[in-house]
Design a protein around this motif. Structure first.
Motif: not given
Length: 374
Positions: A260-262, A316-328
């Motif tokens: 996992n990463f953040k 999220n995980t390296f295989e399935n990263p989650d980019i918070h576009t709405g937050q940006a």
């Protein structure tokens, strides 16, 4: 008896001299063969020096080029990697402790990432082919890795105008890469880097466990005070506009463990002034586009700080990263109309909060709520 001893010593010395005489040529032949036989790369080495007493060998004039794995099978004219001098030596202190590890010093290397149209979308740009070569050339476990005065370029010769953006005077030092974590220290290795780019500075600080099966690290980095005028070829090629002035900054933090990463990326632009074409010299569409870019920058700029910016959270995980576009998007608006983002690293990401997910908020709540970084 004494005569036999003298003869034995003479034979040993003679063998060492013969070995010293022919070993560089043997190693040079082996290295060039390995370079030539790679699938996705090719290259050559000019010379190799062997220092038996120091327990080291020095690679002089190495150059590696990428092959086109498509139908043409051509070779890039711009080297992927070149370096006048690479020094691999035995780490004697570790040897006395029963470990066979090495120290690697790379002097003035140049790394070029060249944009090329790929005919096969399945082709991997950088594969285990190159990593395998590095393992062949550097047969020891590397405990200390140092790079001095490097350059890293991104080149696009197919764009109009052509693009060549780079970081220069890049110095990197990685230490304790073969150390196992001890109690209370899960990140025993460290990597520090600094460099220059268009009047600005680049700094990177990483703590990591280099022996972990999955990426385990705590990283922060910053690029500050980059003169955007120097990036005008890049802006014209990919954004179809250029600037009279502007200062680019980016701050980032990431941490990873157990797959996992953040982290986040926080870009900030200060004192931006977009060039608007003369109506007599440019076409109407170009005039409208640059007027639109300049207007949008002015609209979303924090007037007090003369600053345009946002913060993009990725987790999220390296295989399935989650980019918070709405937050940006919400943070762009908050920076413009409520509170300017702080131009610094927040020190808010570490191994202990990787699994904490960003809480979702309503649109207006996300704009007007207090910023946690402040």
């Amino acid at each position: 008896m004494r005569k036999k001893t003298i003869i034995s010593i003479g034979i040993i010395i003679s063998l060492l001299l013969i070995l010293r005489l022919f070993l560089p040529s043997i190693v040079l032949h082996f290295v060039n063969k390995e370079l030539k036989d790679m699938d996705e790369y090719t290259g050559k080495v000019e010379d190799i020096d062997i220092a038996l007493i120091r327990g080291a060998y020095v690679i002089d004039g190495i150059e590696i080029l990428k092959r086109d794995t498509g139908q043409t099978a051509a070779v890039d004219t711009v080297p992927f990697f070149s370096c006048p001098n690479i020094d691999l030596s035995i780490h004697w202190k570790a040897l006395f402790e029963g470990k066979i590890v090495g120290e690697l010093l790379v002097n003035q290397p140049k790394l070029n990432f060249v944009h090329t149209p790929s005919v096969d979308p399945e082709v991997k740009q950088d594969t285990s082919d190159l990593r395998g070569l590095i393992r062949e050339l550097m047969p020891l476990d590397i405990n200390r890795f140092e790079i001095k005065q490097a350059e890293v370029h991104y080149i696009d010769n197919l764009s109009k105008p052509e693009v060549d953006v780079f970081i220069s005077d890049l110095n990197i030092l990685a230490t304790h890469l073969t150390n196992n974590p001890v109690e209370g220290d899960s990140l025993p290795s460290s990597l520090n880097a600094n460099g220059s780019t268009y009047g600005g500075v680049f700094n990177l600080d990483v703590k990591l466990n280099a022996l972990a099966d999955q990426p385990t690290f705590d990283m922060n980095a910053e690029i500050e005070k980059v003169d955007m005028v120097g990036l005008n070829d890049f802006l014209r090629a990919y954004g179809n506009f250029d600037v009279k002035k502007g200062e680019f900054n980016v701050f980032t933090e990431f941490a990873a463990k157990d797959g996992n990463f953040k982290g986040y990326v926080k870009p900030l632009i200060k004192d931006l002034n977009v060039v608007q074409w003369n109506k007599e010299e440019g076409n109407m569409l170009q005039v409208l586009w640059e007027t639109l870019v300049a207007g949008a920058a002015e609209l979303f700029e924090n007037q007090k700080e003369d600053q345009l910016g946002s913060k993009i959270t990725i987790e999220n995980t390296f295989e399935n990263p989650d980019i918070h576009t709405g937050q940006a998007i919400m943070i762009i608006l908050r920076n413009a109309f409520v509170q300017a983002l702080r131009p610094s690293i927040e020190q808010s990401i570490n191994l202990n909060n990787i699994e904490e997910k960003e809480s979702s908020t309503g649109f207006f709540e996300g704009i007007f709520k207090g910023d946690s970084e402040n």
